[in-house]
Scaffold this active site. Structure first.
Site, PDB file in Angstrom:
ATOM      1  N   ASN A   9      85.738  68.711 102.135  1.00 27.15           N
ATOM      2  CA  ASN A   9      86.457  68.726 103.413  1.00 27.15           C
ATOM      3  C   ASN A   9      85.434  68.504 104.517  1.00 27.15           C
ATOM      4  O   ASN A   9      84.681  69.402 104.861  1.00 27.15           O
ATOM      5  CB  ASN A   9      87.187  70.058 103.600  1.00 27.15           C
ATOM      6  CG  ASN A   9      87.894  70.145 104.944  1.00 27.15           C
ATOM      7  OD1 ASN A   9      88.068  69.150 105.631  1.00 27.15           O
ATOM      8  ND2 ASN A   9      88.300  71.345 105.315  1.00 27.15           N
ATOM      9  N   GLY A 171      81.912  81.129 106.458  1.00 21.99           N
ATOM     10  CA  GLY A 171      81.105  81.093 107.676  1.00 21.99           C
ATOM     11  C   GLY A 171      80.834  82.444 108.290  1.00 21.99           C
ATOM     12  O   GLY A 171      80.501  82.539 109.471  1.00 21.99           O
ATOM     13  N   SER A 210      83.252  78.754 100.736  1.00 19.55           N
ATOM     14  CA  SER A 210      81.838  78.440 100.976  1.00 19.55           C
ATOM     15  C   SER A 210      81.029  78.314  99.690  1.00 19.55           C
ATOM     16  O   SER A 210      79.943  78.882  99.563  1.00 19.55           O
ATOM     17  CB  SER A 210      81.193  79.501 101.896  1.00 19.55           C
ATOM     18  OG  SER A 210      81.814  79.502 103.159  1.00 19.55           O
TER      19      SER A 210
END
Length: 247
Positions: A9, A171, A210
């Site tokens: 992405n 994040g 992540s």
């Protein structure tokens, strides 16, 4: 056996030139052993359609309109995405839900629009940190899945992909362990199995929290994790290919 799938992405990053260079770098390292796609900014899709043609790299979009056509300024329809070479499209990504108010109902409508034109929706589901700390993980996932099942029917999941996004681990510096990720993936598969065993067994469920080259192998070794939805690490061809080779 379910095939593995790794989806990059790219979010709102890059230029047309850098996007084409990145795609070529990824293509150079691919083979047919794993399904690989990149979800790119929609304005780059025509250029990347030419680059990816005849290769092992599939293209996807990051969002799709919840209507077929009409006076919806700024939206991009499913048929438009098909025309520029898309195979996949993200629906309900956590950033869309958080920043742009995509509700369970609108996500379900986008899912249906995607499938109506032959796109494979990648339905993103998952809980925030607050929801996790309040032990709401599974109830949130139930609600997100039920909205789409109610709108499209369980049979529609035979031509869809799921991506579990632990929003609290994206994040934030926090990470989900392999076992934490597997627990939720297993729950999702069992939840679907209550409605259709065959669909549950064949459903590709990706981890979207992540994943990076140094933790992908452990995550992808879990029995209910079939690959990953990769954010930042997909913006570097070498890193992304390392993840692809970890499945």
């Amino acid at each position: 056996m379910r095939r593995s799938l790794v989806v990059g992405n790219w979010k709102m990053n890059g230029t047309l030139a850098s996007a084409e260079a990145l795609a070529r770098g990824v293509i150079a390292g691919l083979d047919s052993s794993t399904d690989v796609a990149v979800c790119v900014p929609s304005v780059f899709l025509p250029g990347l359609q030419t680059v990816a043609k005849g290769t092992f790299l599939a293209l996807g979009a990051q969002n799709v309109a919840d209507k077929e056509s009409g006076a919806f300024t700024g939206e991009i329809s499913a048929s438009m995405l098909v025309e520029v070479g898309c195979k996949y499209v993200l629906v309900g990504h956590s950033e869309r839900r958080t920043y742009y108010g995509d509700s369970n109902a609108s996500v379900a409508a986008r899912f249906c629009q995607a499938q109506s034109k032959g796109l494979i929706p990648i339905l993103c589901i998952g809980e925030t940190l607050e929801q996790r700390e309040q032990d709401q993980t599974f109830s949130v996932i139930d609600e997100q899945l039920d909205a789409v099942i109610s709108a499209a029917g369980i049979a529609a999941f035979a031509n869809a992909v799921l991506a579990y996004e632990p929003v609290w681990a994206i994040g934030t510096g926090r990470t989900a362990t392999d076992e934490q990720a597997q627990e939720v993936h297993h729950y999702i598969r069992q939840y679907l199995a209550l409605k259709d065993q065959a669909i549950a067994e064949n459903m590709q469920i990706l981890y979207g929290g992540s994943a990076k080259p140094d933790n992908a192998k452990g995550l992808f070794a879990m029995p209910d994790i079939d690959g990953g939805l990769i954010g930042g690490a997909s913006l570097d061809a070498d890193s992304f290919l390392q993840i692809c080779r970890s499945v």
